[in-house]
Design an enzyme around this catalytic site. Sequence first.
Site: not given
Ligand code: NAD
Length: 521
Positions: A166, A133, A154, A204
């Site tokens: 996006e 993000s 995204h 954002n």
């Molecule tokens: P999350 O913490 O729920 O999930 C992340 C997962 O990645 C975890 O299960 C973790 O074990 C795993 N992980 C971490 N490092 C790893 C690696 N090196 N290899 C494999 N797996 C790995 O996080 P999320 O909220 O799902 O966010 C994930 C991504 O999406 C981030 O980049 C975040 O910025 C982006 N994002 C999040 C949102 C939101 O609202 N949560 C919205 C848009 C984008």
Amino acid sequence: MTNSEAAAAATPGTLRQARVLVVGAGIMGAGIAQVAAQAGQRVALFDARDGAARQARERLAATFDTLVAKGRLQAPQAAEALARIEPVPSLEDAADCALVVEAIVESLDAKRELLARLEQLVDEHCVLASNTSSLSITALARDMKHPGRMVGMHFFNPVPLMKLVEVVSGLRTSPTVAQQVFDLARSWGKTPVHARSTPGFIVNRIARPYYAETLALLQEQAAAPEVLDACMRGAGFRMGPCELMDLIGHDTNFAVTQAVYEANFFDKRFQPSLLQRELVDGGLLGRKSGRGFYDHAAGADVPAARPAAEDLLAPRAPAARLLLAGSGALAERIGEALRAAGHAFEHDAHADWCGLRVDDARLCLSDGRNATELGADVAVFDLPLRDDSGLALAWAASADASPDWVQQAPRWLHLLGWQPLRLRDVPGLVVARTIAMLVNEAADAVHQGACSMDAADHAMKLGVNYPAGPFEWLARWHRLGAGDPATLLDALDLHYRGERYRVSPLLRDRARTGARRPSPD
Ligand code: NAD
């Protein structure tokens, strides 16, 4: 284009038939896997944490069961979608995929490390997409052998419900790759928009003023949170900024604002709010901590803002005749309301202000100057974006207004069809300044090539559920005969001084051409 970029751009065929690897089985990765599988795509799901991918699949199985129980999905389709999702114990198990979507932790180092490993495993045509993000796609691609294949994809949370994707291009992203990912997202039932990798991408970035203007108004003690929220709901937003920040969580909202501020080299336009930092420091994070602007303890209702009963009485009939000033949809609406209430009036369609003169007092649509600046017996009212009657509308009285006009002004607003809510005499009130700043940010995004006008409109409607896109508001603003957001921002700039309200060159140009050739819609 370099050879390696050309190699990625030459990716044969479509991604549609290929197997997709989703890395990171957290909230976003699981959602992406669900959407892809429901669209018929085969998905491999990997997570660094042992058992996480399998658990995510189990949770998805429960989600599919619920969807079937609610009649939103047929049982055979649910079973097929689930069968398409395969948790894999190692990245090597998905080396044959044609697209990887990574949704791991938001860390540049962790993502770069993962991308480097992936490049050793997959073939050179495999597209590598990141759900980041906030990180730069150009920076993620820095050490890649084939940076042309690196693209942002995204999604928004919750992925199955939010339509927007996006598709973000860094400096070296191949246009063909960006288009392939765009087409794929569309085939998954999403509405993709192209964006260039600039801080905050589209949503954002453009959304910052929605929170920032209300935070600035609160800091100036313009009104209570529930009053500002009611006014923004009156403009068609589903949630006011304060209730929305309470829902998102002030820690998250503050972190995004700070990231955009820092990424823009501390441009004052994006400056975070002291007030919000105080909430974060105090653990008043919103719903998740039980208290933010509002009390969210069990059973507590968010307070509603209502006009005082005496503001809803009929106004005293004027001694002299009424004068309607201005032309356009708003002046017409005011004229109709006066006629419906049986008031005769004169009309000056060429006046340089819009509103109503009652004897020697004036009720003026905000042009960005506060009421005090406009004169003694003056009240200003906010931009009425919607045509419906009975909606909340902010107003403010000049510091020199007589007690009689302070009493009469809201009654006239009510007669004209609004629920008047009083603010301190702040310039641009709340809706006008917030919409002007959203339009301005969108204009700057377009001016700097971050996205197209259409993309900005789609993104804001689908990514944050805005009732209209920024450029649709701009057209509406002109149709109303309400002047121009650039003029309003100039007045705010003069009032506050500093960088915050500077007008985007694109908005300035549109104000000039709009003045010569009013928008037909
Ligand atoms: P999350 O913490 O729920 O999930 C992340 C997962 O990645 C975890 O299960 C973790 O074990 C795993 N992980 C971490 N490092 C790893 C690696 N090196 N290899 C494999 N797996 C790995 O996080 P999320 O909220 O799902 O966010 C994930 C991504 O999406 C981030 O980049 C975040 O910025 C982006 N994002 C999040 C949102 C939101 O609202 N949560 C919205 C848009 C984008």
